[in-house]
Design an enzyme around this catalytic site. Structure first.
Site, PDB file in Angstrom:
ATOM      1  CD  GLU A 321      -3.021  -1.142   2.134  1.00 50.75           C
ATOM      2  OE1 GLU A 321      -3.272  -0.032   2.621  1.00 50.75           O
ATOM      3  OE2 GLU A 321      -3.743  -2.147   2.278  1.00 50.75           O
ATOM      4  CD  GLU A 334      -0.701  -1.254   6.423  1.00 48.72           C
ATOM      5  OE1 GLU A 334      -0.393  -1.990   7.374  1.00 48.72           O
ATOM      6  OE2 GLU A 334      -1.778  -0.635   6.342  1.00 48.72           O
ATOM      7  CG  ASN A 336      -2.685  -4.821   4.610  1.00 43.83           C
ATOM      8  OD1 ASN A 336      -2.449  -4.728   5.805  1.00 43.83           O
ATOM      9  ND2 ASN A 336      -3.277  -3.853   3.929  1.00 43.83           N
ATOM     10  CD  GLU A 342      -9.167  -3.771  -0.805  1.00 41.77           C
ATOM     11  OE1 GLU A 342      -8.104  -3.248  -0.449  1.00 41.77           O
ATOM     12  OE2 GLU A 342     -10.043  -4.169   0.000  1.00 41.77           O
ATOM     13  NE  ARG A 387     -14.374  -2.670   1.269  1.00 37.78           N
ATOM     14  CZ  ARG A 387     -13.328  -2.880   2.058  1.00 37.78           C
ATOM     15  NH1 ARG A 387     -13.506  -3.000   3.363  1.00 37.78           N
ATOM     16  NH2 ARG A 387     -12.111  -2.970   1.562  1.00 37.78           N
ATOM     17  CG  ASP A 591     -69.751  22.233   3.468  1.00 37.43           C
ATOM     18  OD1 ASP A 591     -69.352  21.671   4.511  1.00 37.43           O
ATOM     19  OD2 ASP A 591     -70.492  23.228   3.467  1.00 37.43           O
ATOM     20  CG  ASP A 697     -63.377  36.882  10.846  1.00 34.12           C
ATOM     21  OD1 ASP A 697     -62.258  36.408  11.092  1.00 34.12           O
ATOM     22  OD2 ASP A 697     -64.147  37.341  11.724  1.00 34.12           O
ATOM     23  CE  LYS A 759     -68.604  29.004   5.933  1.00 33.57           C
ATOM     24  NZ  LYS A 759     -68.858  27.733   5.248  1.00 33.57           N
ATOM     25  CG  HIS A 789     -72.297  27.409   1.531  1.00 37.00           C
ATOM     26  ND1 HIS A 789     -71.917  26.246   0.916  1.00 37.00           N
ATOM     27  CD2 HIS A 789     -72.270  27.156   2.875  1.00 37.00           C
ATOM     28  CE1 HIS A 789     -71.655  25.318   1.826  1.00 37.00           C
ATOM     29  NE2 HIS A 789     -71.860  25.842   3.029  1.00 37.00           N
ATOM     30  CG  HIS A 791     -74.851  23.372   5.716  1.00 40.75           C
ATOM     31  ND1 HIS A 791     -74.029  22.269   5.722  1.00 40.75           N
ATOM     32  CD2 HIS A 791     -74.029  24.453   5.626  1.00 40.75           C
ATOM     33  CE1 HIS A 791     -72.767  22.657   5.637  1.00 40.75           C
ATOM     34  NE2 HIS A 791     -72.740  23.984   5.587  1.00 40.75           N
ATOM     35  CB  THR A 924     -64.708  26.195  11.164  1.00 36.98           C
ATOM     36  OG1 THR A 924     -65.627  25.118  11.131  1.00 36.98           O
ATOM     37  CG2 THR A 924     -63.368  25.709  11.676  1.00 36.98           C
TER      38      THR A 924
END
Length: 1195
Positions: A321, A334, A336, A342, A387, A591, A697, A759, A789, A791, A924
């Site tokens: 190496e 070194e 090995n 590898e 790896r 709705d 609002d 509404k 609108h 209900h 809401t």
């Protein structure tokens, strides 16, 4: 035979593992092994043992079998299910269970030699790691008469010590990095080196590698600590704390040379590998040959590597190496003395089996006999090895453990896999190295092999444990890697590599959800039972009233939206006023299901009929399909992204305007937000498909309303300034009278709104009042479109809408027949029939509308678990004035809190709560305030008078306190006093709109937080987070666990399939999962879990699910004594979401103790008096009933 001898013999028999019948065939003369061995040059050798684990024994076994050798594996008890044991002809456990640690087993050299001798082994191959560089073990192997497949013990001893190897290089005149002449054990020696050579330096363990005992030091201040840590780590890892010191090279390349030597003094190189891509000195990706190494540098390195090997009479395989600096100067590190992880890439470019050469050299063959002379060795193309490990790159590469649930590997041309424990069902333990498999690719050029490796990585499917595949993909696509110019600290120097794009893991996450459904049933809040409808919902084929078939394979392009897109909001308003008929807005997509089915209809069920809707309703004013409660419910209960819903609907319905509900200065939240948050939200909504914004609002606070209108105008949307209709305008006792609404309309017009909206949330707008109000508005504002609108709660909706049309309304709201009536809108078909043939005709084909309704009739049965049980109109709505959408939610909330049987009381309490709050407009979020207070009163048995008298002692719901503070705006006529002051107990009071008190929202800070938390953020993510931070985080956690569930058909989202029932899930276009529930396993009493088995695309998959029923303990909580002032009880049933004290905490009167939540209602439990907390009986996540003891407060 004695009993002891019998036991010993039995134990020996248990240790020998023969996997298949064919493994016994070596006793047969004509076996495959015998025939192979007859042609082998090493016929005299029969058995090889590999003293290792994982992938390297398997790699060696494969070559050994090619050489007709019988193979022997050894394994620790913890490895008894590992793959290398199964791949060997024979396998033996090392020692007895518990005799060695998991790692210690593979370091038990004497035991391994004993096994080899007992079973007639001829050769021992050490692999890499463990005992591979242990000279003492190698010597013992040879002393036992066995053949050691590796260098001589003397060579290992000489080269295994980095200091000795360095001396060798100096003797051979091979360049080395300046460093200490020998090992150092004292800090003073290290300091003397730095005094001479300076910084940076690197401290390395003298006896070992793998990055352990290694420290880079860049300054004097950290030198002593780094030295002590390096020596300590080296001693722990290798049994020897000796280190040596070298000058550290910045950004060098790591080049290594594969060497082969024989017993006759011959040494060859197999060219070099570039191992520069490392993390903390451990190799991650390797390349052969090096891409950007100059020829002269390469040749010198190769020559010096061979010179070094020859100088020590090197035998067998080894690796020299080197480091190469930025000036292409190289330095020996070194040698090995073993096979390297590898080595595969060298084999791929040279065509030489390095392991085969190792074994044959050990058996006595010379390199020339093997045809391995330097002139005959050449390279072809490039190879890369990755790896693949069970490490999580997002968590600092922390090893992950657990069972591999799914394992599908790559393959194909030029792809080689060297695997160990990579298989479905394998359990990854913390005992060993985290490598699963080595993937090696070969190609004719560097770029070809890089792309091939990427392709291979993408092919892998590994589930159950985290892997580093996303990081490897990021690495291989980085420009520096593409250029091939990486250096040893490249990973540490490049943080952008960790911007990972991981595998979506969609299928396994989906199975986890389906498995949970199979074991625990649906966890969707508010669901009662399973759907009534079990079949396939039929999408209708459309025909017009003349019998002509309508092609709905593509969306319709004709519609009112074209004017908005091409000419803008003003032109749209003008065109609407010029239109003779009364247009319809269909509320089915928002709705209607909010009012009837608790807002639970999922995106997929609207998309399934979207193209048909674009044709049948092409002349509609709009589809109301987004905003309001659908926004947070999508995330909160359906685990869907509301923005994704909007985008998908827009794509399939390009022609009809989309209308959303915007709560003025609240956006789609329940309280006011900074103004810039509203502007940002509206900008995103308009960009992604909203055309008309119905801005209102909840208190008709004009200042609050104007924030929303101005934000819509800036975003370029159609601004519908809306007045909320409350009570009975014809009743002179009501404060919301005719003059009130006319004055409010004038202010809306002055804001610059394009449309006037009315509404009627509770459905209390009677036909006469409608005629009077709409007629007066039409007369006063002849150029302004009017949109109404309502209900149908009282059953007068159709009559009221027809009255509005006759009085001059340009658009009225209705819902498809199957989703109409009661708390929803009036029937679309009924309204159309009432207007048909008149000058107010809506211009919609009633025949097609009825065909479309057949789809919703089926779908409503699919959502039957969310039905509120309403059976007809409720004339009491004129008294309690509960909005239609809220009525359904209130029934659910009352049921959740155990108040279902007191529904009549709740409705009466709603009237009282409204009076207490000052007769406010109820929509809401203010309707929620009234509803929360009503439920609070019923739950705690409080009368209207009780609330007025005890207000300064009661823990009111959070929404009530927020209303009193002024966080929702200013109510018409002011706040009720002294109730407000008594309830707030000194908290702030706002006398202007809340936005004026709030700092602008810090979007940059939020983007950063979201990026850190979730890895990426879009502007729509940001908009969701601003509106609902906790809901958004919970949604992201859910999808991180289960993935995108919006693709699951609703039937299987809400209930488990039958055993053996096949169903399909389309993950994306062209990607379909074919699923079948096979079985639900028995309960594991120990873990409280069950295994669920599904077949997915023909492959059996299993998921482990916690059985929530098994974990439930039937514990009764003590109740608070109402006569004992020291005891604090829960004011209502719910879940404890936050505990703010602990035993011993000192509290003052009014200090928060805990926060309670039930459905969407939160309440702070506060201290009734000062004192010290004791006997705290709740934790976060606990469920409590009303009056359960929370804690005691001792004075």
């Amino acid at each position: 035979m004695t009993d002891a001898a019998a036991d010993s013999n039995a134990n020996a028999n248990q240790q020998a593992v023969v996997e298949d019948e064919e493994h016994d065939h070596h006793h047969v003369r004509n076996s495959v092994h015998q025939r192979l061995r007859a042609n082998s040059s090493i016929m005299q050798l029969k058995k090889i043992l590999v003293a290792n684990r994982g992938e390297i024994p398997i790699r060696i076994f494969r070559t050994a079998h090619e050489l007709s050798l019988h193979t022997v594996a050894v394994f620790s008890y913890e490895d008894r299910l590992s793959m290398h044991r199964q791949k060997a002809d024979e396998a033996y456990i090392i020692g007895k269970r518990g005799q060695y640690t998991p790692v210690g087993s593979y370091l038990a050299g004497d035991e391994i030699i004993k096994i080899a001798l007992q079973h007639d082994v001829n050769m021992i191959h050490p692999g890499y790691g463990f005992l591979s560089e242990n000279a003492e073990f190698a010597q013992k192997v040879e002393d036992s008469g066995l053949i050691w497949v590796g260098p001589t013990p003397e060579t290992i001893d000489r080269l295994g010590d980095k200091v000795s190897a360095r001396k060798l290089a100096i003797e051979c005149e091979v360049p080395v990095v300046p460093g200490t002449p020998g090992p150092v054990a004292k800090f003073e020696e290290v300091k003397a080196f730095t005094d001479e050579y300076g910084f940076p330096i690197i401290i390395k363990a003298a006896f070992g590698g793998g990055g352990r005992g290694m420290r880079v030091v860049r300054n004097q201040e950290s030198l002593k600590d780094s030295f002590e840590r390096a020596t300590s780590e080296a001693k722990s890892a290798f049994g020897n704390g000796t280190v040596f010191v070298e000058r550290f090279l910045d950004r060098p390349k790591h080049i290594e040379v594969q060497l082969l030597g024989d017993n006759h003094g011959n040494v060859v190189h197999l060219y070099e590998r570039d191992c520069s891509v490392q993390r903390r000195h451990q190799k991650v990706v390797e390349l052969a040959p090096a891409k950007d190494l100059p020829v002269e540098t390469r040749d010198s390195i190769l020559a010096d590597a061979v010179k070094l090997a020859k100088s020590v009479n090197y035998r067998n395989a080894g690796t020299a190496e080197f480091l190469v600096d930025q000036q292409n100067r190289y330095y020996f590190i070194e040698i090995n003395p073993r096979i390297q992880v590898e080595h595969t890439i060298t084999e791929e470019i040279t065509g030489i089996d390095v392991v085969a050469a190792q074994i044959q050299i050990a058996a006595g063959a010379s390199l020339p006999q093997l045809g391995l002379t330097q002139d005959r060795i050449s390279t072809r193309g490039f190879a890369i090895q990755c790896r693949i490990t069970t490490e999580d790159p997002a968590k600092g590469f922390a090893p992950d453990t657990g069972k591999i649930e799914v394992y599908r590997s790559a393959g194909g041309n030029g792809v080689r896999l060297d695997g160990g424990n990579g298989f479905a069902g394998a359990v990854i333990t913390p005992h060993y190295d985290s490598m699963l498999v080595k993937c090696t690719c070969h190609g004719s050029t560097y770029e070809i092999v890089r792309r091939k490796m990427l392709r291979a990585l993408v092919e892998f499917r590994i589930r159950g444990v985290k892997t580093n595949i996303p990081f490897l993909a990021s690495l291989l696509t980085h420009p520096t890697f593409i250029e091939g110019t990486c250096w040893t600290t490249f990973i540490d120097d490049t943080p952008e590599l960790f911007a990972l794009i991981g595998s979506q893991n969609r299928a396994q996450k989906l199975l986890s959800y389906l498995g949970d459904i199979a074991v625990n049933g649906s966890q969707i809040k508010g669901q009662i039972g399973d759907p009534k409808f079990k079949g396939e919902i039929v999408v209708p084929s459309l025909e017009d009233s003349h019998g002509n078939a309508i092609d709905a394979t593509e969306p319709c392009q004709k519609g009112w939206r074209n004017i908005i897109v091409k000419e803008g909001p003003e032109a749209f308003a003008k065109a609407v006023r010029a239109h003779k008929g009364c247009l319809i807005m269909d509320t089915t997509w928002r709705d209607a299901h909010q009012s009837l089915l608790a807002t639970r209809v999922r995106t997929v069920d609207m998309l399934n009929v979207a193209k048909e809707t674009s044709h049948a309703l092409s002349n509609a004013w709009a589809l109301e399909c987004w905003g309001g409660a659908t926004f947070d419910v999508a995330m909160r209960f359906l685990y869907e992204d509301p923005w994704d819903r909007l985008k998908k609907m827009r794509k399939l319905v390009p022609n009809i305007p989309f209308q959303m509900l915007l709560r003025g200065a609240n956006g789609v939240a329940y309280s006011s937000l900074p103004d810039n948050a509203i502007y940002h939200f509206c900008e995103q909504a308009k960009k992604h498909g909203v055309d008309i914004f119905r801005v209102f609002d909840a208190l008709n606070d004009v200042d609050q309303l104007e924030v929303g209108v101005k934000a819509v105008l800036k975003a370029g949307g159609v601004a519908e300034g809306t007045m909320c209709y409350s009570g009975d305008m014809l009743n002179p006792k009501k404060k919301y009278n005719f003059d009130y609404y006319m004055d409010l309309a004038e202010k809306i017009v002055k804001m610059g709104a394009h449309v006037i909206g009315i509404k009627d949330m509770a459905g209390v707008l009677k036909p006469k009042a409608a005629t009077m109000l709409v007629g007066s508005l039409r007369k006063k504002y002849p150029d302004m479109p009017i949109h109404v609108h309502t209900h149908d709660s009282a059953g007068t909706g159709v009559a009221s809408m027809v009255a509005c049309a006759h009085a001059g309304a340009d658009a009225v709201d209705a819902a498809t027949a199957s989703m109409s009536g009661m708390t929803s809108q009036p029937s679309l078909s009924a309204v159309l029939a009432s207007l048909e043939g008149s000058e107010f005709d809506a211009g919609l084909d009633g025949h097609m509308i009825r065909q479309l309704d057949s789809y919703w009739a089926q779908l409503r049965l699919l959502y039957s678990p969310f039905e509120a049980g309403l059976t007809g109109p409720d004339p009491e709505v004129y008294e309690h004035e509960i909005p239609g959408g809220q009525l359904t939610n209130l029934i659910f909330q009352a049921s959740q809190q155990g108040l279902g049987e007191q529904w009549a009381q709740t409705k009466k309490a709603y009237e009282d709560a409204n009076d207490l709050l000052g007769d406010i407009v109820k929509v809401t979020p203010t309707s929620k305030v009234v509803g929360d207070l009503a439920q609070f009163m019923v739950s705690n048995k409080l009368s209207k008078k009780d609330v007025e008298e005890k207000a300064d002692q009661l823990d009111f719901p959070s929404s009530v306190l927020e209303f009193f503070e002024g966080l929702m705006g200013q109510p018409y006529g002011g706040f009720p006093e002294p109730l407000r002051s008594k309830a707030l107990r000194g908290r702030r009071k706002m006398d202007k709109r809340p936005g004026l008190y709030l700092e602008p929202y810090n979007f940059d800070k939020a983007r950063k937080e979201l990026k850190e938390k979730w890895g990426g953020v879009t502007e729509t993510d940001l908009a969701s987070y601003v509106m609902y931070p906790k809901v958004f985080d919970d949604y992201k956690k859910w999808t991180s666990k289960y993935g995108d569930l919006s693709v699951v058909p609703t039937r299987y989202f809400l209930a488990r399939p039958e055993i053996g029932e096949e169903f399909h899930v389309e993950l994306e276009k062209g990607k379909v999962l074919i699923l079948k529930l096979l079985a639900v396993g028995p309960l594991s009493e120990q873990k409280g879990q069950r295994e669920v088995f599904y077949e997915m695309n023909g492959e059996v998959r299993q998921v482990t699910v916690d059985d929530l029923h098994a974990a439930v303990e039937d514990t009764k909580r003590p109740k608070a004594d109402p006569n004992d002032t020291s005891q604090v009880g829960s004011p209502m049933a719910g879940v404890v979401v936050e505990v703010r004290v602990h035993d011993g905490t000192d509290v003052n009167k009014g200090d928060p103790i805990a926060v309670l939540s039930a459905m969407k209602m939160e309440m702070v439990i506060s201290a009734p008096h000062s004192g010290k907390i004791g006997s705290l009986g709740v934790r976060e996540g606990d469920s409590v009933d009303s009056q359960d003891l929370v804690c005691k407060i001792v004075k």
